[in-house]
Design a protein around this motif. Structure first.
Motif, short mmCIF file in Angstrom:
data_model
loop_
_atom_site.label_atom_id
_atom_site.label_comp_id
_atom_site.label_asym_id
_atom_site.label_seq_id
_atom_site.Cartn_x
_atom_site.Cartn_y
_atom_site.Cartn_z
N GLY A 195 0.82 -1.20 0.00
CA GLY A 195 0.00 0.00 0.00
C GLY A 195 0.86 1.26 0.00
N VAL A 196 0.22 2.41 0.12
CA VAL A 196 0.93 3.69 0.15
C VAL A 196 1.01 4.17 1.59
CG1 VAL A 196 0.92 6.09 -0.64
CG2 VAL A 196 0.14 4.27 -2.17
N ASN A 197 2.20 4.10 2.16
CA ASN A 197 2.40 4.54 3.54
C ASN A 197 3.83 5.05 3.70
OD1 ASN A 197 4.12 2.17 4.24
ND2 ASN A 197 2.18 1.05 3.93
N GLU A 198 4.15 5.53 4.89
CA GLU A 198 5.48 6.13 5.13
C GLU A 198 6.62 5.16 4.84
OE1 GLU A 198 5.97 8.06 8.85
OE2 GLU A 198 4.08 9.16 8.73
N ASN A 199 6.39 3.88 5.12
CA ASN A 199 7.45 2.88 4.93
C ASN A 199 7.64 2.50 3.46
OD1 ASN A 199 7.98 2.71 7.72
ND2 ASN A 199 6.29 1.26 8.00
N SER A 200 6.54 2.45 2.72
CA SER A 200 6.63 1.95 1.34
C SER A 200 6.92 3.04 0.31
CB SER A 200 5.31 1.25 0.97
OG SER A 200 4.24 2.18 0.91
N ILE A 201 6.54 4.28 0.60
CA ILE A 201 6.66 5.36 -0.40
C ILE A 201 8.08 5.53 -0.95
CG2 ILE A 201 6.61 7.88 -0.62
CD1 ILE A 201 3.93 7.83 0.87
N PRO A 202 9.12 5.60 -0.12
CA PRO A 202 10.47 5.82 -0.68
C PRO A 202 10.89 4.74 -1.69
CG PRO A 202 10.46 6.21 1.68
CD PRO A 202 9.14 5.60 1.35
N VAL A 227 2.00 9.68 -11.06
CA VAL A 227 0.84 9.31 -10.24
C VAL A 227 1.27 9.01 -8.80
CG1 VAL A 227 -0.94 7.55 -9.89
CG2 VAL A 227 -0.55 8.49 -12.17
N MET A 228 2.42 8.32 -8.66
CA MET A 228 2.89 7.99 -7.32
C MET A 228 3.26 9.25 -6.55
SD MET A 228 3.15 5.63 -5.22
CE MET A 228 3.69 5.71 -3.53
N ASN A 229 3.85 10.23 -7.22
CA ASN A 229 4.13 11.52 -6.55
C ASN A 229 2.84 12.19 -6.10
OD1 ASN A 229 7.09 12.62 -6.55
ND2 ASN A 229 6.89 11.44 -8.44
N PHE A 230 1.82 12.12 -6.93
CA PHE A 230 0.51 12.67 -6.57
C PHE A 230 -0.08 11.95 -5.36
CE2 PHE A 230 -4.16 12.54 -7.12
CZ PHE A 230 -4.42 13.90 -6.97
N GLU A 231 0.00 10.60 -5.37
CA GLU A 231 -0.50 9.81 -4.24
C GLU A 231 0.28 10.13 -2.97
OE1 GLU A 231 -3.03 7.83 -4.10
OE2 GLU A 231 -3.58 7.68 -6.21
N THR A 232 1.56 10.38 -3.12
CA THR A 232 2.39 10.73 -1.96
C THR A 232 1.95 12.05 -1.35
OG1 THR A 232 4.28 9.55 -2.90
CG2 THR A 232 4.75 11.15 -1.18
N CYS A 233 1.69 13.03 -2.21
CA CYS A 233 1.21 14.34 -1.73
C CYS A 233 -0.12 14.19 -1.00
CB CYS A 233 1.06 15.30 -2.90
SG CYS A 233 2.63 15.83 -3.61
N LEU A 234 -1.00 13.37 -1.55
CA LEU A 234 -2.29 13.14 -0.90
C LEU A 234 -2.11 12.48 0.45
CD1 LEU A 234 -4.63 11.86 -3.79
CD2 LEU A 234 -4.55 14.14 -2.75
N PHE A 235 -1.19 11.52 0.53
CA PHE A 235 -0.98 10.80 1.78
C PHE A 235 -0.50 11.74 2.88
CE2 PHE A 235 1.93 8.59 4.66
CZ PHE A 235 1.09 7.64 5.19
N PHE A 236 0.46 12.61 2.53
CA PHE A 236 1.03 13.49 3.56
C PHE A 236 0.16 14.72 3.81
CE2 PHE A 236 4.96 11.11 2.50
CZ PHE A 236 5.27 10.71 3.77
#
Length: 236
Positions: A195-202, A227-236
């Motif tokens: 999934g998309v979380n702090e541990n997996s994003i990098p 898209v992953m950069n966009f998902e990262t922004c949404l997560f944080f």
């Protein structure tokens, strides 16, 4: 038949194509200098066929009179992919085992055969599609090992050779394109499993970025990275 419908005429056209290719098989055997042209013509012609496993199977069985799966990997790997996407996993598995020369599923604790890199990559996707005993995690691990131990070092060597000899440039390009596709899959699979979380994003961002670096004109890699950069922004 063509006046009635496309679907009515299509099976007959496949038969006609096979009869024409039977003549080309004879030509392939007796005129060696024509073989590269015939192989490319067969590849291009198959792209115009419907994505139907049965039709491809009939055509490839005919061509196997003169070409083994190892000799025509591009076509047979496409066929294996078609089988996998059509849910014919056993047929896809059998095709890949024929190319690899052994069945890695006999012992998945050992590294995959790497003599045919495109087939190795295809087999990891086959593992991912299989069910049972955490098969997706095994697919991810095998792909990571394949990239780290085999493909990445090979691309580095080819890059060094290509800087000295232009004859290596095409081989270097093909290696980097395959590496980009492996990195894209690693990113997608990591995202699916963790999934998309702090541990997996990098790690996911790193995989997608590597895909763009090894094939910087490939749309899918740039799209996944964006898209992953966009998902990262949404997560944080």
């Amino acid at each position: 038949l063509s006046l009635e419908s496309y679907q009515r005429a299509y099976p007959t056209m496949v038969c006609i194509q096979m009869l024409a290719e039977l003549e080309e098989v004879i030509e392939y055997k007796i005129v060696p200098e024509r073989r590269p042209i015939i192989r490319e013509m067969w590849w291009q012609r198959l792209q115009g066929c419907q994505r139907a496993v049965e039709d491809w199977q009939r055509v490839l069985q005919l061509r196997s009179l003169v070409l083994t799966p190892q000799d025509d990997q591009r076509t047979w790997l496409k066929y294996a992919s078609l089988c996998r996407k059509s849910g014919r996993l056993q047929l896809a598995h059998k095709t890949l085992v024929t190319i690899l020369g052994s069945d890695p599923c006999d012992n998945l604790d050992t590294p995959l055969p790497v003599r045919h890199p495109q087939a190795t990559f295809a087999f990891t996707k086959q593992l991912w599609a299989m069910t049972g005993d955490r098969m997706q995690e095994k697919a991810l691990k095998h792909l990571q090992n394949f990239v780290r131990r085999t493909l990445q070092p090979k691309c580095v060597i080819l890059s060094q050779e290509a800087s000295k000899d232009e004859n290596y440039k095409e081989e270097e390009k093909e290696c980097n394109q395959l590496l980009a596709r492996c990195y894209l899959k690693l990113g997608q699979w990591q995202e699916t499993l963790q999934g998309v979380n702090e541990n997996s994003i990098p790690a996911i961002l790193q995989y997608y970025a590597a895909a763009t670096e090894h094939d910087n004109s490939w749309y899918k890699a740039w799209h996944a990275w964006a898209v992953m950069n966009f998902e990262t922004c949404l997560f944080f």
